[in-house]
Design an enzyme around this catalytic site. Sequence first.
Site, PDB file in Angstrom:
ATOM      1  N   CYS A 186       0.823  -1.207   0.000  1.00 53.52           N
ATOM      2  CA  CYS A 186       0.000   0.000   0.000  1.00 53.52           C
ATOM      3  C   CYS A 186       0.862   1.265   0.000  1.00 53.52           C
ATOM      4  O   CYS A 186       2.061   1.221   0.262  1.00 53.52           O
ATOM      5  CB  CYS A 186      -0.953  -0.016   1.179  1.00 53.52           C
ATOM      6  SG  CYS A 186      -2.301   1.183   1.079  1.00 53.52           S
ATOM      7  N   ASP A 187       0.202   2.405  -0.241  1.00 56.45           N
ATOM      8  CA  ASP A 187       0.843   3.671  -0.594  1.00 56.45           C
ATOM      9  C   ASP A 187       2.138   4.000   0.135  1.00 56.45           C
ATOM     10  O   ASP A 187       3.095   4.466  -0.467  1.00 56.45           O
ATOM     11  CB  ASP A 187      -0.119   4.833  -0.317  1.00 56.45           C
ATOM     12  CG  ASP A 187      -1.401   4.747  -1.100  1.00 56.45           C
ATOM     13  OD1 ASP A 187      -1.699   3.677  -1.653  1.00 56.45           O
ATOM     14  OD2 ASP A 187      -2.121   5.747  -1.162  1.00 56.45           O
ATOM     15  N   LYS A 188       2.161   3.829   1.441  1.00 55.75           N
ATOM     16  CA  LYS A 188       3.295   4.324   2.228  1.00 55.75           C
ATOM     17  C   LYS A 188       4.404   3.305   2.396  1.00 55.75           C
ATOM     18  O   LYS A 188       5.483   3.646   2.873  1.00 55.75           O
ATOM     19  CB  LYS A 188       2.809   4.810   3.607  1.00 55.75           C
ATOM     20  CG  LYS A 188       1.701   5.870   3.539  1.00 55.75           C
ATOM     21  CD  LYS A 188       2.054   7.019   2.635  1.00 55.75           C
ATOM     22  CE  LYS A 188       0.922   8.020   2.484  1.00 55.75           C
ATOM     23  NZ  LYS A 188      -0.239   7.534   1.713  1.00 55.75           N
ATOM     24  N   CYS A 231      -5.234  -0.747  -4.177  1.00 56.91           N
ATOM     25  CA  CYS A 231      -6.330  -0.233  -4.995  1.00 56.91           C
ATOM     26  C   CYS A 231      -6.000  -0.357  -6.484  1.00 56.91           C
ATOM     27  O   CYS A 231      -4.892  -0.044  -6.919  1.00 56.91           O
ATOM     28  CB  CYS A 231      -6.591   1.235  -4.680  1.00 56.91           C
ATOM     29  SG  CYS A 231      -7.101   1.564  -2.990  1.00 56.91           S
ATOM     30  N   SER A 283      -5.594  12.096  -2.253  1.00 59.05           N
ATOM     31  CA  SER A 283      -5.531  10.706  -2.671  1.00 59.05           C
ATOM     32  C   SER A 283      -5.097  10.641  -4.129  1.00 59.05           C
ATOM     33  O   SER A 283      -5.410  11.526  -4.935  1.00 59.05           O
ATOM     34  CB  SER A 283      -6.912  10.056  -2.521  1.00 59.05           C
ATOM     35  OG  SER A 283      -6.989   8.853  -3.263  1.00 59.05           O
TER      36      SER A 283
END
Length: 552
Positions: free
Chosen positions: A118-120, A190, A466
Site C-alpha cells: 500500500c501507498d506508504k 487499490c 488521494s
Amino acid sequence: MPQLRSLSANSPGRRANWKALGLSKEDMEKPKIAVVNSSSELAICYAHLDGIAKIVKEEIRKAGGVPFEVRTAAPSDFITGAAKSGSYILAGRDIIANDIEVQVEAALLDGMICLTSCDKTPPGHLMAAARLNIPTILVIGGYQQAGEIDGEPVDVEDVWSGQVGERFGAKPKFPVADMAENAIRGPGVCAGMATANTMHSVVEALGMALPGHAPVRANSPKMQDNARAAARRIVEMVDEQLLPRDILTEGAFRNAIATVLGVSGSINAIKHLQATAIEAESDIDIFELWEEMSDIPVLSAVRPTGDVRIEQFEDAGGARAILKRLEGRIDTSVMTCTGKTLAENLAGYVIPGPDVIQAMDDPVGKGPAIAILKGNFADTAVVRLGIRDGSRPEEFSGPARVFESTAECMQAIEDGVVKEGDVVISRNQGLKGGPAMGGGASLILFALDAAGLAKTTAFVTDGQLSGLCLKGLTVAEVAPEAATGGPIGKVQDGDIVAISVANRSIDIDVPAEELARREGPGYLNPATGYLSNFREDVRGMETGGVLLPERD
C-alpha cells in the site's frame, strides 16, 4: 564473497540465540537477509504478504542465504485512516523506515528484501534502503482484483466517490451499498493509477525492483515468480555489494519523474521521491527536476486519468513499457538492481500493448500531467492536470472562500455557500498543521465535483490528495503551510487568488506588507502521542516531510 557485516558481531551470545532459532554452524557464515514484511490482518492490501514472505524465505535459503522475517507498521488509507482525520497515514511512512532501521541496522544484517504494498510502504522501504545503504531489492505486492455489477467493472474508487456523491445529490452508477459488496475481490492495493501503483512503477523506474515487475496482479503466479527471482537476486547483490546509493542517482530520479508524468500518476510521488533523496544524503531537488522533465507527455490513460484498467496496463508491459517508450528522453546509463544498466535491461524488449501505452510522438495527451506552481502564495504547490484536453480550467482568478477544516468546507458546499468563481481554500492540513497532512482534503474535491462545482471553482489546500483525485483545477501541498506562517494561513475571504498553469504560478493580490501584518492560525488541530512527536520533528515539504534533522 566480501566480508559480511553480520559477522562483525559474531559473539557467543548472538550465535547461541541464532542456534536456538535453528541456524546451523554453516548458516552462521552465510549472508543474513532481512525479509521486510508489512503483513497485516487489518487491511486487504497486505493480507497476502505472509504467503509471499514464505516463498521469498524458501528461495533465499536455496540461493545460499539465511532469511530473517521482520515486521513493520502497515498503514492503509481506508482502514488506519479512520482516526485523527487520517493523520496516521503519512506519519506511518516514517514509522516504516524507522521500524526497518531499528531491526535491520541494529542486527547488522547484510541485505534486505522488502515486500512493498500500500501507498506508504514503497516510500518507507525506499527511505530505509537509502538510509541504511545495504543491498536492497523491493518486491511489488500487487493490486487487488476489482469486482463488477451487471457486467460493468466496479472498484474502490467507485465506492469512495459514490459515498461522497450521494450526500451532495449525485447519483452513482450503482447503489453504494451494492458497490461496496462487490468492489474488492482479492488482496492487494487499490486498482487504478492511484498512489500505490504509481509508487510501484516508481520503484521499478528507480531500478530498485527487477524489470517487468510493476504493476502485477496480487498473489498471481507471475507475482510469486517475481518474488522468487528477487529473492535469488538479493543474495547475489550482497555478494556484489551493489548498494542503494549506487542506484539512487540523479539519473534514476529523473527516470522516476518521467515515469510518473508518463502514467499521469499520483502527486504524492513528489514528496516520496524527495524524502528518499534526503535519506540518501543527496542534494537532489525533485521540485527542480520536475520542471526540467515537464515536456514528458501522458503515454497511458489508466484510471482515474482515463478508461484504461490497471490490468490492461500490466498486460501492455506496465512500467517497463513506459521506460521503453521514454528510452530516448531518460538516462539509460543508470545502474539498476539487476547489476546492469537500464539500457541493458531494455535492450531487445518489445512492448506487447502499443495501443495502451503510446509512443512519445503519438501520446494520449501533452505534458505535464503534474506541474509545480510558485508565487507569492506558495514556494511550491502541486497541481495534477491529467489529460490536458480543456475539460479542466488551467487559468483561474477569483475571490478566496476560506475554511479552517474539511467539515466546515463540506458543510458550506452542501449549504450552497460556495459559489461558481470561488477559490476554495482549505487549510490546516499540512505536515505540521494536519498533523502529517491529515484532514481529508480529498473529500472536499469529490464534494465539489458531486455538487457540480469542480469545473467552475478552484480548490487550494496545504493538505495532500488521494491518488484517486483528478477533478477540476486543484492545487495541493501548498508550502509553506498555514500552521508555519505561510500565505495560505493569512488569506482572507474575498482576497483574489490567481492560478496560471502556463506560467506555473499561484499568487494572491495582497501587498506583501499587508500579508506580513496578518497573523496565521497556528496549530488548530490537536496532536498527541506519536503525532505530537511527528509535528515537532517533521521538516518542510522541500524535504518531502522527513523527520531527519538537517545535515551538518
